[in-house]
Design an enzyme around this catalytic site. Structure first.
Site, PDB file in Angstrom:
ATOM      1  N   ASP A   7      -4.688  -2.867  27.257  1.00 50.64           N
ATOM      2  CA  ASP A   7      -5.563  -1.562  26.578  1.00 50.64           C
ATOM      3  C   ASP A   7      -6.656  -2.529  25.062  1.00 50.64           C
ATOM      4  OD1 ASP A   7      -2.982  -1.832  25.613  1.00 50.64           O
ATOM      5  OD2 ASP A   7      -3.899  -1.551  23.257  1.00 50.64           O
TER       6      ASP A   7
ATOM      7  N   THR B 275       1.731  -6.331  21.826  1.00 47.93           N
ATOM      8  CA  THR B 275       0.858  -6.796  20.640  1.00 47.93           C
ATOM      9  C   THR B 275       0.259  -6.210  19.424  1.00 47.93           C
ATOM     10  OG1 THR B 275       0.107  -5.467  22.631  1.00 47.93           O
ATOM     11  CG2 THR B 275      -1.329  -6.355  20.616  1.00 47.93           C
TER      12      THR B 275
ATOM     13  N   GLY C  72       0.071  -0.524  27.062  1.00 49.30           N
ATOM     14  CA  GLY C  72      -1.298  -0.232  27.356  1.00 49.30           C
ATOM     15  C   GLY C  72      -1.576   0.695  28.729  1.00 49.30           C
TER      16      GLY C  72
ATOM     17  N   ARG D  16      -3.819  -8.200  35.586  1.00 43.96           N
ATOM     18  CA  ARG D  16      -3.763  -7.167  34.594  1.00 43.96           C
ATOM     19  C   ARG D  16      -4.646  -7.390  33.498  1.00 43.96           C
ATOM     20  NH1 ARG D  16      -1.259  -5.210  30.234  1.00 43.96           N
ATOM     21  NH2 ARG D  16      -0.416  -2.886  30.092  1.00 43.96           N
TER      22      ARG D  16
ATOM     23  N   THR E 123      -0.264  -0.182  19.981  1.00 42.57           N
ATOM     24  CA  THR E 123       0.571  -1.107  20.623  1.00 42.57           C
ATOM     25  C   THR E 123       1.200  -1.064  21.219  1.00 42.57           C
ATOM     26  OG1 THR E 123       2.259  -2.807  20.305  1.00 42.57           O
ATOM     27  CG2 THR E 123       2.020  -1.297  18.398  1.00 42.57           C
TER      28      THR E 123
HETATM   29  N1  GLY Z   1      -0.700  -3.044  24.533  1.00 45.52           N
HETATM   30  C1  GLY Z   1      -0.786  -4.339  25.217  1.00 45.52           C
HETATM   31  C2  GLY Z   1      -1.114  -3.764  27.232  1.00 45.52           C
HETATM   32  O1  GLY Z   1      -0.314  -3.601  27.385  1.00 45.52           O
HETATM   33  O2  GLY Z   1      -1.412  -5.174  27.592  1.00 45.52           O
END
Ligand code: GLY
Length: 295
Positions: A188, A157, A211, A185, A208
């Site tokens: 976070d 991310t 998630g 799906r 990042t």
């Molecule tokens: N950190 C991004 C995700 O897991 O979607």
């Protein structure tokens, strides 16, 4: 009043032949945000500008070039949070939006809601004059060459945090999530306190990484709250990351800015491209690769 800015291009592994381009990507994002911030624009504007820049870069896992889900479709999540009002705008599981962070901000500013998902989010976007793109146009050529089976689970991310001349903080986050994820799906990134959090009294953080662990640990809420009794933003970020790793088996990283412009940058992945400003100078680094510290 001090101002400040920190940007990350995602925690994970960085192939040697991509390091220079990833550094350039975070430097360009910082540049897009820093000049307006210096000219008096808000922290909210700055984080949106930085993340928009990264959403346009096919190398980064956000917007154009985001990860493909199991069906081979780019499915995007984003959020923005204003530390002044503690309001949030977020969007999840959209396929036709070039700049999810801009839509997230529009949701925050023009609806009574905080999070819109999927088809409803896209219908709202169209009603509000956002162009809906063909989902195929969000697939970067490099993604077509990758298998769409949970090949890279780092959830790299992108995100930005800023402090403006009025003392306001903000955070923005954007992601394609995890390669080969199940359609639908959501990680976070669009969840306040998980992927991003901002509170004017304390600071702002962007996470990042994988998630699911970030959601369980409320990583960015934890980091921002840790500013209350940590000696520095770096110590608060480290304290939150330590709990994330130890108690939640977490993989990832975060950036943090406090009310004085102090910053924290931590991760437990091999690399995390970051950019931040020291004095007037934008510093871009692949954190983890000979990084020699920061304010
Ligand atoms: N950190 C991004 C995700 O897991 O979607």
């Amino acid at each position: 009043m001090p101002i400040g800015l920190v940007i990350h291009g995602g925690a994970g592994d960085v192939k040697a032949d991509e390091r220079a381009a990833r550094l350039e990507a975070v430097r360009a994002a910082a540049q897009a945000a820093w000049t307006p911030l210096q000219q008096g624009r808000s922290a909210l504007d700055a984080v949106e500008l930085a993340v928009r820049s990264m959403e346009s870069n096919p190398l980064l896992n956000a917007g154009y070039g985001g990860a493909l889900n199991r069906d081979g479709v780019v499915e995007l999540d984003a959020m923005i949070m204003d530390g002044r009002t503690a309001h949030i705008g977020a969007v999840a599981a959209v396929h036709r939006i070039e700049h999810p962070v801009a839509l997230a901000r529009h949701i925050m500013e023009h609806t009574p809601h905080h999070l819109l998902v999927g088809d409803g989010a896209e219908r709202f976007a169209a009603e509000q004059g956002f162009a809906l793109v063909d989902p195929v146009d969000l697939i970067a050529p490099r993604r077509r060459q990758l298998p769409t089976v949970a090949q890279d689970t780092s959830g790299d991310t992108v995100g930005a945090v800023a402090l403006d001349s009025q003392g306001n903080v903000a955070v923005a986050v954007s992601t394609g999530g995890i390669d080969g994820k199940l359609p639908g799906r959501v990680g976070d990134s669009p969840i306040a306190g998980a992927g991003g959090y901002a509170e004017n009294d304390l600071g702002a953080a962007s996470a990042t990484g994988v998630g699911e662990g970030i959601m369980r640990s409320l990583l960015t809420f934890r980091a921002v709250q840790a500013l209350q009794d940590s000696g520095s933003a770096q110590a608060a970020a480290q304290q939150a990351l330590d709990i994330f790793v130890r108690r939640f088996d977490g993989v990832g990283g975060l950036i943090l800015i406090d009310r004085q412009g102090g910053i924290g940058i931590v991760h437990n992945t091999p690399f995390m491209p970051v950019a931040y400003v020291v004095g007037e100078q934008i510093v871009a680094q692949i954190a983890g690769q000979g990084m020699v510290g920061h304010p």
